[in-house]
Scaffold this motif. Structure first.
Motif, mmCIF file in Angstrom:
data_model
loop_
_atom_site.group_PDB
_atom_site.id
_atom_site.type_symbol
_atom_site.label_atom_id
_atom_site.label_comp_id
_atom_site.label_asym_id
_atom_site.label_seq_id
_atom_site.Cartn_x
_atom_site.Cartn_y
_atom_site.Cartn_z
ATOM 1 N N ALA A 4 0.851 -1.196 0.000
ATOM 2 C CA ALA A 4 0.000 0.000 0.000
ATOM 3 C C ALA A 4 0.881 1.238 0.000
ATOM 4 C CB ALA A 4 -0.880 0.005 1.247
ATOM 5 N N ASN A 5 0.636 2.123 -0.940
ATOM 6 C CA ASN A 5 1.298 3.432 -0.939
ATOM 7 C C ASN A 5 0.224 4.460 -0.596
ATOM 8 O OD1 ASN A 5 2.600 5.817 -1.430
ATOM 9 N ND2 ASN A 5 2.822 5.510 -3.657
ATOM 10 N N TRP A 6 0.230 4.895 0.661
ATOM 11 C CA TRP A 6 -0.825 5.827 1.103
ATOM 12 C C TRP A 6 -0.567 7.249 0.625
ATOM 13 C CZ3 TRP A 6 -1.728 4.054 6.925
ATOM 14 C CH2 TRP A 6 -2.466 2.851 6.904
ATOM 15 N N LYS A 7 0.598 7.480 0.032
ATOM 16 C CA LYS A 7 0.960 8.826 -0.455
ATOM 17 C C LYS A 7 0.744 9.865 0.658
ATOM 18 C CE LYS A 7 -0.122 7.330 -5.089
ATOM 19 N NZ LYS A 7 -0.379 7.688 -6.466
ATOM 20 N N MET A 8 0.336 11.093 0.320
ATOM 21 C CA MET A 8 0.187 12.134 1.356
ATOM 22 C C MET A 8 -1.293 12.242 1.754
ATOM 23 S SD MET A 8 1.728 16.007 1.339
ATOM 24 C CE MET A 8 0.337 16.795 0.529
ATOM 25 N N GLY A 23 12.136 5.955 -6.459
ATOM 26 C CA GLY A 23 11.867 6.248 -7.866
ATOM 27 C C GLY A 23 10.403 6.208 -8.257
ATOM 28 N N HIS A 24 9.507 6.413 -7.278
ATOM 29 C CA HIS A 24 8.088 6.490 -7.665
ATOM 30 C C HIS A 24 7.938 7.574 -8.732
ATOM 31 C CE1 HIS A 24 3.806 7.274 -7.508
ATOM 32 N NE2 HIS A 24 3.682 6.070 -6.990
ATOM 33 N N SER A 25 7.036 7.374 -9.646
ATOM 34 C CA SER A 25 6.930 8.330 -10.770
ATOM 35 C C SER A 25 6.597 9.741 -10.289
ATOM 36 C CB SER A 25 5.903 7.858 -11.792
ATOM 37 O OG SER A 25 4.609 7.992 -11.261
ATOM 38 N N GLU A 26 5.881 9.839 -9.138
ATOM 39 C CA GLU A 26 5.594 11.192 -8.623
ATOM 40 C C GLU A 26 6.881 11.865 -8.143
ATOM 41 O OE1 GLU A 26 2.369 10.057 -6.021
ATOM 42 O OE2 GLU A 26 1.212 9.548 -7.801
ATOM 43 N N ARG A 27 7.813 11.091 -7.627
ATOM 44 C CA ARG A 27 9.120 11.645 -7.253
ATOM 45 C C ARG A 27 9.912 12.015 -8.505
ATOM 46 N NH1 ARG A 27 9.021 13.622 -2.552
ATOM 47 N NH2 ARG A 27 11.148 14.121 -3.155
ATOM 48 N N TYR A 60 6.600 -2.281 -11.702
ATOM 49 C CA TYR A 60 6.335 -1.675 -13.014
ATOM 50 C C TYR A 60 5.056 -0.868 -12.900
ATOM 51 C CZ TYR A 60 4.590 -0.939 -17.683
ATOM 52 O OH TYR A 60 4.072 -0.337 -18.807
ATOM 53 N N GLU A 61 5.191 0.441 -13.078
ATOM 54 C CA GLU A 61 4.039 1.330 -12.963
ATOM 55 C C GLU A 61 3.995 2.259 -14.170
ATOM 56 O OE1 GLU A 61 2.722 1.759 -8.638
ATOM 57 O OE2 GLU A 61 4.302 3.223 -8.933
ATOM 58 N N PRO A 62 3.199 1.906 -15.180
ATOM 59 C CA PRO A 62 3.058 2.820 -16.309
ATOM 60 C C PRO A 62 2.481 4.142 -15.790
ATOM 61 C CG PRO A 62 1.474 0.993 -16.450
ATOM 62 C CD PRO A 62 2.357 0.706 -15.298
ATOM 63 N N ILE A 121 -1.292 5.532 -13.353
ATOM 64 C CA ILE A 121 -1.268 5.842 -11.921
ATOM 65 C C ILE A 121 -2.299 6.904 -11.571
ATOM 66 C CG2 ILE A 121 0.122 6.761 -10.028
ATOM 67 C CD1 ILE A 121 2.549 5.487 -11.279
ATOM 68 N N GLY A 122 -3.243 6.508 -10.728
ATOM 69 C CA GLY A 122 -4.251 7.444 -10.237
ATOM 70 C C GLY A 122 -5.232 7.903 -11.311
ATOM 71 N N THR A 123 -5.232 7.237 -12.450
ATOM 72 C CA THR A 123 -6.073 7.687 -13.560
ATOM 73 C C THR A 123 -7.313 6.811 -13.744
ATOM 74 O OG1 THR A 123 -4.824 6.274 -15.072
ATOM 75 C CG2 THR A 123 -4.101 8.580 -14.869
ATOM 76 N N GLY A 170 1.795 -1.802 -10.757
ATOM 77 C CA GLY A 170 1.079 -0.711 -10.109
ATOM 78 C C GLY A 170 0.473 0.205 -11.152
ATOM 79 N N GLY A 171 -0.707 0.741 -10.844
ATOM 80 C CA GLY A 171 -1.388 1.634 -11.776
ATOM 81 C C GLY A 171 -2.856 1.292 -11.803
ATOM 82 N N SER A 172 -3.620 1.960 -10.911
ATOM 83 C CA SER A 172 -5.066 1.761 -10.857
ATOM 84 C C SER A 172 -5.479 0.308 -10.652
ATOM 85 C CB SER A 172 -5.732 2.352 -12.106
ATOM 86 O OG SER A 172 -5.516 3.756 -12.154
ATOM 87 N N VAL A 173 -4.724 -0.401 -9.809
ATOM 88 C CA VAL A 173 -5.192 -1.733 -9.410
ATOM 89 C C VAL A 173 -6.364 -1.530 -8.454
ATOM 90 C CG1 VAL A 173 -4.631 -3.900 -8.235
ATOM 91 C CG2 VAL A 173 -2.891 -2.756 -9.634
ATOM 92 N N LYS A 174 -7.453 -2.221 -8.720
ATOM 93 C CA LYS A 174 -8.671 -2.097 -7.917
ATOM 94 C C LYS A 174 -9.131 -3.490 -7.492
ATOM 95 C CE LYS A 174 -8.848 2.338 -8.912
ATOM 96 N NZ LYS A 174 -8.201 3.237 -7.987
ATOM 97 N N GLY A 203 1.176 -6.388 -6.273
ATOM 98 C CA GLY A 203 0.894 -5.031 -6.737
ATOM 99 C C GLY A 203 1.349 -3.951 -5.778
ATOM 100 N N LEU A 204 1.537 -2.774 -6.353
ATOM 101 C CA LEU A 204 1.756 -1.558 -5.564
ATOM 102 C C LEU A 204 0.477 -0.746 -5.735
ATOM 103 C CD1 LEU A 204 3.501 0.299 -3.861
ATOM 104 C CD2 LEU A 204 4.705 1.020 -5.909
ATOM 105 N N ILE A 205 -0.178 -0.493 -4.621
ATOM 106 C CA ILE A 205 -1.546 0.012 -4.680
ATOM 107 C C ILE A 205 -1.634 1.407 -4.074
ATOM 108 C CG2 ILE A 205 -3.962 -0.623 -4.214
ATOM 109 C CD1 ILE A 205 -2.302 -2.912 -5.518
ATOM 110 N N GLY A 206 -2.112 2.360 -4.834
ATOM 111 C CA GLY A 206 -2.292 3.719 -4.341
ATOM 112 C C GLY A 206 -3.705 3.909 -3.808
ATOM 113 N N GLY A 207 -4.559 4.523 -4.619
ATOM 114 C CA GLY A 207 -5.916 4.897 -4.198
ATOM 115 C C GLY A 207 -6.686 3.796 -3.487
HETATM 116 C C1 PEP Z 1 0.943 4.349 -7.085
HETATM 117 O O1 PEP Z 1 0.959 5.518 -6.745
HETATM 118 O O2 PEP Z 1 1.966 3.661 -6.929
HETATM 119 C C2 PEP Z 1 -0.270 3.800 -7.659
HETATM 120 C C3 PEP Z 1 -0.213 2.664 -8.280
HETATM 121 O O3 PEP Z 1 -1.407 4.550 -7.500
HETATM 122 P P1 PEP Z 1 -2.911 4.120 -7.968
HETATM 123 O O4 PEP Z 1 -3.129 2.720 -7.478
HETATM 124 O O5 PEP Z 1 -3.792 5.105 -7.278
HETATM 125 O O6 PEP Z 1 -2.929 4.216 -9.445
#
Ligand code: PEP
Length: 252
Positions: free
Chosen positions: A10-14, A96-100, A168-170, A174-176, A212-216, A232-236
């Protein structure tokens, strides 16, 4: 074929407050137990790491950070050193997260330095790599992935990947809400393994590669079923306990 332990991170971000992360963590911890097949990791904002370190004691859930300084200590206002993360029982650090990379200008060399620093402090880096939409549309995906990977191989050596995770996070996913298709994801994951295999076959076979990338909750299973996807690496979706738990229990 090697048995790779799957990982859902889980990447809770900010996001969150002290109160909300306590509630979220309690709900997640309730659903993660010895029956959970996957390793589960939470990467909260830095300031909540000490709180989570306490709450995660006696659970199966691991603790990680979203970033780290490439420096060990000194006059780097606002930065956090790897030794400080280690002090609070972090096992993993995302680098190296893409937001960084895109919002804070972190280039391949900086990311490689962070990767090395994390390992030097006895933690496992999660190296994020991925292409921008325009790079995919220009058919440059493999070139970008190769460049991002090679920078780390060059600085850390291929054997360093025996104690690392790749995500691998296209960037366009991410977040889209726009997930890579299983075919797109598998194709790049396979490419990553082949790229590593040029240097060391065994390392390529054993390293865990997350998507990673909008895994739901409703698309995790079909992604995690694929041969070269190890979790997976999971954001939202990691901010909603029920969804995150469904994802954790979607691994093969
Ligand atoms: C992320 O920030 O690494 C990510 C995958 O975000 P999301 O799941 O929200 O696309």
């Amino acid at each position: 074929m090697s048995q790779r332990q799957s990982l859902v991170a889980a990447n809770w971000k900010m996001n969150g407050s002290l109160e909300s992360i306590r509630q979220l963590l309690a709900a997640i911890a309730q659903g993660v137990n010895k029956e959970t097949q996957s390793e589960v990791l939470i990467c909260p904002p830095y300031v909540y790491i000490p709180e989570l370190a306490g709450l995660l004691d006696n659970t199966e859930i691991r603790l990680g950070a979203q970033n780290v300084s490439q420096h060990n200590s000194g006059a780097y206002t606002g930065e956090v050193a790897a030794s400080m993360l280690k002090d609070f029982a972090c096992d993993y650090v995302i680098v190296g997260h893409s937001e960084r990379r895109t919002l804070y200008g972190e280039g391949d060399v900086r990311v490689a330095e962070k990767f090395v620093t994390v390992q030097a402090h006895g933690m496992t880096p999660i190296l994020c790599i991925g292409e921008l939409l325009e790079e995919r549309e220009a058919n440059n995906t493999e070139e970008v992935i190769a460049r991002q990977l090679d920078a780390v191989i060059e600085m850390a050596g291929i054997k360093a990947f025996n104690n690392a995770v790749i995500a691998y996070e296209p960037v366009w996913a991410i977040g889209t809400g726009k997930t890579a298709t299983p075919e797109q994801a598998q194709e790049v994951h396979e490419f990553i393994r082949l790229r590593l295999a040029r240097h060391d076959h065994e390392t390529a076979e054993t390293v865990r590669i997350l998507y990673g990338g909008s895994v739901k909750a409703d698309n995790a299973k079909q992604l995690f079923e694929l041969a070269d996807i190890d979790g997976g690496l999971i954001g939202g979706a990691s901010l909603v306990a029920e969804d995150f738990l469904t994802i954790c229990h979607s691994v093969r």
